[in-house]
Design a protein around this motif. Structure first.
Motif, PDB file in Angstrom:
ATOM      1  N   GLY A  13      40.809  47.297  42.020  1.00 14.12           N
ATOM      2  CA  GLY A  13      39.996  46.545  41.061  1.00 14.12           C
ATOM      3  C   GLY A  13      40.940  45.859  40.090  1.00 14.12           C
ATOM      4  N   VAL A  14      40.373  45.294  39.033  1.00 13.80           N
ATOM      5  CA  VAL A  14      41.229  44.530  38.119  1.00 13.80           C
ATOM      6  C   VAL A  14      42.242  45.431  37.414  1.00 13.80           C
ATOM      7  CG1 VAL A  14      39.787  44.591  36.001  1.00 13.80           C
ATOM      8  CG2 VAL A  14      41.136  42.542  36.571  1.00 13.80           C
ATOM      9  N   GLU A  34      42.687  50.553  48.904  1.00 11.58           N
ATOM     10  CA  GLU A  34      41.351  50.131  48.473  1.00 11.58           C
ATOM     11  C   GLU A  34      40.373  50.243  49.645  1.00 11.58           C
ATOM     12  OE1 GLU A  34      39.608  48.855  45.624  1.00 11.58           O
ATOM     13  OE2 GLU A  34      38.060  49.004  47.174  1.00 11.58           O
ATOM     14  N   THR A  44      34.481  45.532  39.435  1.00 12.38           N
ATOM     15  CA  THR A  44      35.041  44.309  38.831  1.00 12.38           C
ATOM     16  C   THR A  44      34.259  43.067  39.253  1.00 12.38           C
ATOM     17  OG1 THR A  44      37.269  45.246  38.660  1.00 12.38           O
ATOM     18  CG2 THR A  44      37.117  42.836  38.767  1.00 12.38           C
ATOM     19  N   SER A  46      31.243  42.613  39.642  1.00 13.55           N
ATOM     20  CA  SER A  46      29.971  42.467  38.910  1.00 13.55           C
ATOM     21  C   SER A  46      30.185  42.243  37.415  1.00 13.55           C
ATOM     22  CB  SER A  46      29.124  43.730  39.068  1.00 13.55           C
ATOM     23  OG  SER A  46      28.900  44.002  40.418  1.00 13.55           O
ATOM     24  N   PRO A 230      34.259  53.526  38.930  1.00 10.14           N
ATOM     25  CA  PRO A 230      33.168  54.501  38.829  1.00 10.14           C
ATOM     26  C   PRO A 230      33.377  55.765  39.681  1.00 10.14           C
ATOM     27  CG  PRO A 230      32.298  52.271  39.045  1.00 10.14           C
ATOM     28  CD  PRO A 230      33.780  52.178  39.277  1.00 10.14           C
ATOM     29  N   CYS A 344      27.920  49.706  38.482  1.00 12.01           N
ATOM     30  CA  CYS A 344      28.146  50.875  37.609  1.00 12.01           C
ATOM     31  C   CYS A 344      29.281  50.622  36.633  1.00 12.01           C
ATOM     32  CB  CYS A 344      28.543  52.088  38.438  1.00 12.01           C
ATOM     33  SG  CYS A 344      27.194  52.843  39.307  1.00 12.01           S
ATOM     34  N   ASN A 372      33.858  47.853  29.281  1.00 16.40           N
ATOM     35  CA  ASN A 372      34.449  46.947  28.289  1.00 16.40           C
ATOM     36  C   ASN A 372      35.957  46.756  28.435  1.00 16.40           C
ATOM     37  OD1 ASN A 372      35.809  49.101  26.744  1.00 16.40           O
ATOM     38  ND2 ASN A 372      33.763  49.686  26.098  1.00 16.40           N
ATOM     39  N   LYS A 375      38.594  42.697  30.026  1.00 14.44           N
ATOM     40  CA  LYS A 375      39.412  41.849  29.144  1.00 14.44           C
ATOM     41  C   LYS A 375      40.805  42.410  28.939  1.00 14.44           C
ATOM     42  CE  LYS A 375      36.341  42.591  25.891  1.00 14.44           C
ATOM     43  NZ  LYS A 375      35.590  43.650  26.628  1.00 14.44           N
TER      44      LYS A 375
END
Ligand SMILES: Cc1cc2nc3c(=O)[nH]c(=O)nc-3n(C[C@H](O)[C@H](O)[C@H](O)COP(=O)(O)OP(=O)(O)OC[C@H]3O[C@@H](n4cnc5c(N)ncnc54)[C@H](O)[C@@H]3O)c2cc1C
Length: 434
Positions: A13-14, A34, A44, A46, A230, A344, A372, A375
């Motif tokens: 993911g990111v 992955e 990520t 979503s 998640p 999720c 959150n 970013k």
């Protein structure tokens, strides 16, 4: 492919991809594994990918400000081309309303001054001019549509708001992750897709030895990083790393709506909003739509789930948040069938991430990103890479936390803020706002 690396990162993911990139740039032979067919296809993909610098603590705000600068300098940071093009940070700014629920932002603005985050105060009439299709009456507390009082203003009007110019969104979070993958590969990192980790290997002293894939294939490394989003609690359990954790993680189902925007120029001309009077945030969405998410007001029931077994269908939740937003935008067109995303968050006890080592030597975690941390992907990758190198070279981070100086802001971060052993962050909003 080799069968032995310096570090294995579970997840692309990111967050996991950024960690792979930063470790590879420090000369480590890295391997991101992955189970999806491409980077950024997990939660990520979503993400609303909103970039903002206001959080409930000075430390978290300063961290986000550092993260913002990487988005501003995305191309320079990556240093490579991507055949799919580069993700774009649309710096629209973000308006946060002053409400009873957020103490009219008084404490927040003190934190912003301390963290060096820029802002402008907007009066009610300024908000009315910028958002002429908004109803400026107050409706708090956020309610379910069937509750008494829903849609009935309380007689008062919005007093004003605060506009944060250093904010906006990345329109394609999966592409941003692909960009990171290409930069990581240019630094020598390896990725394996369609492969699921089934076990974490340790030597006789209990130190990390690598992973076993579900196919039975083994890959060796003295360092394994949990960046499983998640699934983080499941991977921590596999590693036997849960024992000393004061802060834990679990998966929370989230629903985000995309509905037609209230004006034809919405995508081109408007900005991110955060409205705790009705418990919703918004941003422009591709195709001139408005994206509507929940800010976790008390009326929303939290849907804790097993990330391997939950319905990816919308529940009543998505309609509830769109109806709440329609109080603010009375001409909002609400389709019979709402579109958007269901995915999720990986939520920690205090909605602040855990970027840390663990009680298992060689096992690290970048988890609990709580809806959150898109970013902050790069600054989190930097912090994790520095932490891993320091701990593998003997730093006792649990007793003497590492510090990190921000390349852009010069702010010195105490990495103990993200420790799994911390006291619960009582300043947290205990919501997606962090
Ligand atoms: C609906 C939604 C809206 C959001 N909005 C925002 C926002 O506006 N701003 C913001 O900053 N953040 C936002 N976030 C949060 C942000 O997107 C996440 O913090 C971030 O994407 C998490 O990245 P990750 O790499 O940790 O997790 P993921 O992207 O989920 O990656 C983890 C990867 O690990 C893989 N994996 C798991 N288990 C295994 C295994 N056993 N073997 C192999 N692979 C495995 C998964 O397949 C997955 O691809 C949002 C999140 C969601 C869900």
């Amino acid at each position: 492919m080799r069968s032995s690396y310096d570090a294995i990162i579970i997840g692309a993911g990111v967050i996991g991809t950024a960690i792979g990139l930063e470790l590879a740039r420090r000369g480590l032979k890295t391997f991101n594994v992955e189970r999806h067919p491409a980077a950024g296809y997990g939660s990520t993909s979503s993400s609303c990918a909103i970039i903002r610098c206001f959080y409930s603590t000075v430390a978290a705000s300063a961290f986000a400000l550092e993260g913002y600068h990487y988005w501003k300098n995305w191309s320079e940071y990556l240093g490579v081309e991507d055949e799919r093009g580069l993700a774009r940070f649309r710096e629209t700014g973000c308006l946060v309303l002053k409400t009873e629920a957020n103490g009219k932002l008084k404490a927040l603005l003190e934190r912003m001054q301390e963290a060096g985050v820029a802002y402008e105060e907007w009066s009610r009439s300024a908000i009315g001019e910028k958002l002429p299709f908004w109803d400026l009456r107050l409706y708090a507390p956020p309610r379910l549509p069937e509750e008494a009082g829903f849609g009935e203003p309380d007689g008062a009007e919005i007093e004003g708001g605060v506009f944060f110019p250093q904010a906006g969104y990345v329109s394609d979070p999966q592409l941003a992750t692909h960009n990171l993958q290409r930069a990581a590969e240019a630094a020598g990192a390896k990725f394996r897709f369609n492969s699921e980790v089934g076990a974490i290997l340790k030597d006789e002293q209990g130190k990390i030895g690598g992973i076993a894939l579900k196919t039975g294939e083994r890959v060796q490394a003295p360092v394994v990083v949990n960046a499983a989003g998640p699934h983080s609690a499941k991977i921590n359990a596999l590693a036997g790393a849960l024992d000393d954790m004061r802060i834990t993680t679990r998966a929370l189902k989230r629903e985000v709506a995309h509905v037609p925007a209230p004006t034809p120029d919405y995508e081109a001309c408007y900005f991110v909003t955060s409205d705790s009077d009705i418990g919703c945030y918004t941003r422009p969405e591709t195709g001139n739509q408005i994206l509507i998410g929940s800010e976790d007001p008390a009326c929303d029931t939290r849907q804790w789930v097993d990330p391997d077994e939950y319905s990816r269908n919308f529940s009543e939740q998505v309609r509830n948040q769109v109806m709440r937003m329609a109080q603010r935008i009375p001409n909002l067109a609400i389709p019979g069938s709402i579109r958007g995303v269901v995915d999720c968050y990986d939520v920690s006890t205090d909605w602040t991430p855990i970027y840390d080592r663990s009680c298992v030597p060689g096992f690290y975690m970048a988890v609990g990103t709580s809806g959150n941390q898109f970013k902050n992907c790069v600054i989190s990758g930097v912090l994790m890479a520095e932490l891993i190198v320091a701990c593998e070279n003997g730093l006792d981070h649990d007793r003497k936390p590492m510090s990190l100086r921000g390349r852009y802001t010069g702010h010195v971060f105490n990495a103990g803020f993200f420790s799994r052993l911390r006291e619960i962050n009582s300043s947290s909003s205990f919501s997606v706002l962090g």
